[in-house]
Structure formats: structure tokens, C-alpha cells
Motif scaffolding. Structure first.
Motif, PDB file in Angstrom:
ATOM      1  N   ARG A  48       0.883  -1.242  -0.096  1.00 48.65           N
ATOM      2  CA  ARG A  48       0.006   0.054   0.001  1.00 48.65           C
ATOM      3  C   ARG A  48       0.814   1.328  -0.096  1.00 48.65           C
ATOM      4  O   ARG A  48       1.473   1.495   1.130  1.00 48.65           O
ATOM      5  CB  ARG A  48      -0.880  -0.114   1.027  1.00 48.65           C
ATOM      6  CG  ARG A  48      -2.074   1.057   1.365  1.00 48.65           C
ATOM      7  CD  ARG A  48      -2.942   0.831   2.148  1.00 48.65           C
ATOM      8  NE  ARG A  48      -3.934   1.866   2.262  1.00 48.65           N
ATOM      9  CZ  ARG A  48      -5.039   2.062   1.488  1.00 48.65           C
ATOM     10  NH1 ARG A  48      -5.239   1.216   0.671  1.00 48.65           N
ATOM     11  NH2 ARG A  48      -5.815   2.923   1.461  1.00 48.65           N
ATOM     12  N   ASP A  51      -2.265   5.870  -0.843  1.00 52.23           N
ATOM     13  CA  ASP A  51      -3.616   5.330  -0.941  1.00 52.23           C
ATOM     14  C   ASP A  51      -4.024   4.547  -2.180  1.00 52.23           C
ATOM     15  O   ASP A  51      -5.103   4.411  -2.430  1.00 52.23           O
ATOM     16  CB  ASP A  51      -4.475   6.696  -0.939  1.00 52.23           C
ATOM     17  CG  ASP A  51      -5.858   6.387  -0.676  1.00 52.23           C
ATOM     18  OD1 ASP A  51      -6.179   5.659   0.254  1.00 52.23           O
ATOM     19  OD2 ASP A  51      -6.599   7.176  -0.955  1.00 52.23           O
ATOM     20  N   ARG A  52      -3.124   3.794  -2.346  1.00 51.50           N
ATOM     21  CA  ARG A  52      -3.181   2.768  -3.776  1.00 51.50           C
ATOM     22  C   ARG A  52      -2.478   1.647  -3.408  1.00 51.50           C
ATOM     23  O   ARG A  52      -1.527   1.482  -2.483  1.00 51.50           O
ATOM     24  CB  ARG A  52      -2.721   3.292  -5.087  1.00 51.50           C
ATOM     25  CG  ARG A  52      -3.506   4.646  -5.486  1.00 51.50           C
ATOM     26  CD  ARG A  52      -2.968   5.020  -6.905  1.00 51.50           C
ATOM     27  NE  ARG A  52      -3.610   6.119  -7.248  1.00 51.50           N
ATOM     28  CZ  ARG A  52      -4.864   6.229  -7.700  1.00 51.50           C
ATOM     29  NH1 ARG A  52      -5.475   5.460  -8.315  1.00 51.50           N
ATOM     30  NH2 ARG A  52      -5.147   7.727  -8.113  1.00 51.50           N
ATOM     31  N   ARG A 106      -7.023   1.223  -6.436  1.00 50.40           N
ATOM     32  CA  ARG A 106      -7.399   1.921  -5.299  1.00 50.40           C
ATOM     33  C   ARG A 106      -7.557   1.042  -4.252  1.00 50.40           C
ATOM     34  O   ARG A 106      -7.229   1.174  -3.027  1.00 50.40           O
ATOM     35  CB  ARG A 106      -8.610   2.759  -5.392  1.00 50.40           C
ATOM     36  CG  ARG A 106      -8.226   4.222  -6.279  1.00 50.40           C
ATOM     37  CD  ARG A 106      -9.240   5.195  -5.694  1.00 50.40           C
ATOM     38  NE  ARG A 106      -8.825   6.278  -6.551  1.00 50.40           N
ATOM     39  CZ  ARG A 106      -8.189   7.402  -5.910  1.00 50.40           C
ATOM     40  NH1 ARG A 106      -7.440   7.545  -4.865  1.00 50.40           N
ATOM     41  NH2 ARG A 106      -7.785   8.443  -6.527  1.00 50.40           N
ATOM     42  N   GLU A 107      -8.573   0.053  -4.370  1.00 48.05           N
ATOM     43  CA  GLU A 107      -8.790  -0.690  -3.108  1.00 48.05           C
ATOM     44  C   GLU A 107      -8.484  -2.268  -3.408  1.00 48.05           C
ATOM     45  O   GLU A 107      -8.674  -2.665  -4.868  1.00 48.05           O
ATOM     46  CB  GLU A 107     -10.534  -0.889  -2.918  1.00 48.05           C
ATOM     47  CG  GLU A 107     -10.866   0.493  -2.127  1.00 48.05           C
ATOM     48  CD  GLU A 107     -10.288   0.600  -0.791  1.00 48.05           C
ATOM     49  OE1 GLU A 107     -10.180  -0.351  -0.024  1.00 48.05           O
ATOM     50  OE2 GLU A 107      -9.896   1.737  -0.262  1.00 48.05           O
TER      51      GLU A 107
END
Length: 112
Positions: A48, A51-52, A106-107
């Protein structure tokens, strides 16, 4: 003659990684998620950052190992069985839809 043993090893690698890397697989759901802070090391390798998630796919690392085994003939990388399993993992990884081969997202696709 030893290349005839490459075909069953490739099939074994393909089927093994198809069963263990599919997100909805029974085997995949039972595997523990080993994560230390921002780095997940099992069953997938991802980090991570900003934020990615940066995902290192198994077919990328297997491609590197298979190329390395062509130049370096030491240890386990020298066996035809190992090369076949690596080749099967590469074929399986490249046969999934292109949308699932993202490197940065992103998630995570599978919630930890």
C-alpha cells in the motif's frame, strides 16, 4: 526426450494456480492473509503506497524466474518440472481477463 515431461508439469502448474489464485476459490478463501502494516505477503504480494495498492502478480515473478533459469542452471531452477510449473503459472496468469491484471488500484479486490 526430457521436454515430454514439460507438458504434464505445465498442466499441473496451470491447474494448481487456477485453483489457488481465483478469488472465489475454496482453497483461496481458506488461505490466511499475512499482512504486516502496509505490505501483504501471502497469498498475494502487494504494497500500500499513497492510498493505492501495488500488486506483484505471480505471473510476473514467474516470468522473471523462468528467464533466469535459462541463464543460471543451479539448484531447483534447473529441473524441467520446475520450469513446467513456472510456465503453467505464467499461462494461467495471462489467461485471466485484462481487467484483473492491473498493477495499481485503489482498493484490493479481496478484502483483507
Amino acid at each position: 526426450m526430457e521436454y515430454l515431461s514439460l507438458v504434464p508439469a505445465t498442466a499441473l502448474g496451470y491447474l494448481t494456480f487456477r485453483a489457488t489464485t481465483h478469488p472465489f476459490s475454496r482453497f483461496r478463501r481458506r488461505m490466511p492473509n499475512i499482512k504486516v502494516k502496509r505490505v501483504q505477503v501471502f497469498p498475494v504480494i502487494r504494497v500500500r503506497m499513497f492510498d493505492r495498492w501495488v500488486h506483484l502478480h505471480h505471473w510476473m515473478s514467474f516470468s522473471f524466474l523462468l528467464a533466469l533459469s535459462g541463464f543460471v542452471s543451479i539448484g531447483i531452477l534447473d529441473h524441467v518440472l520446475t520450469r513446467g510449473v513456472l510456465l503453467g503459472g505464467i499461462i494461467q496468469g495471462l489467461s485471466i481477463p485484462k481487467a484483473h491484471r492491473k498493477f495499481i488500484y485503489r482498493e484490493p479486490q479481496i478484502k483483507c
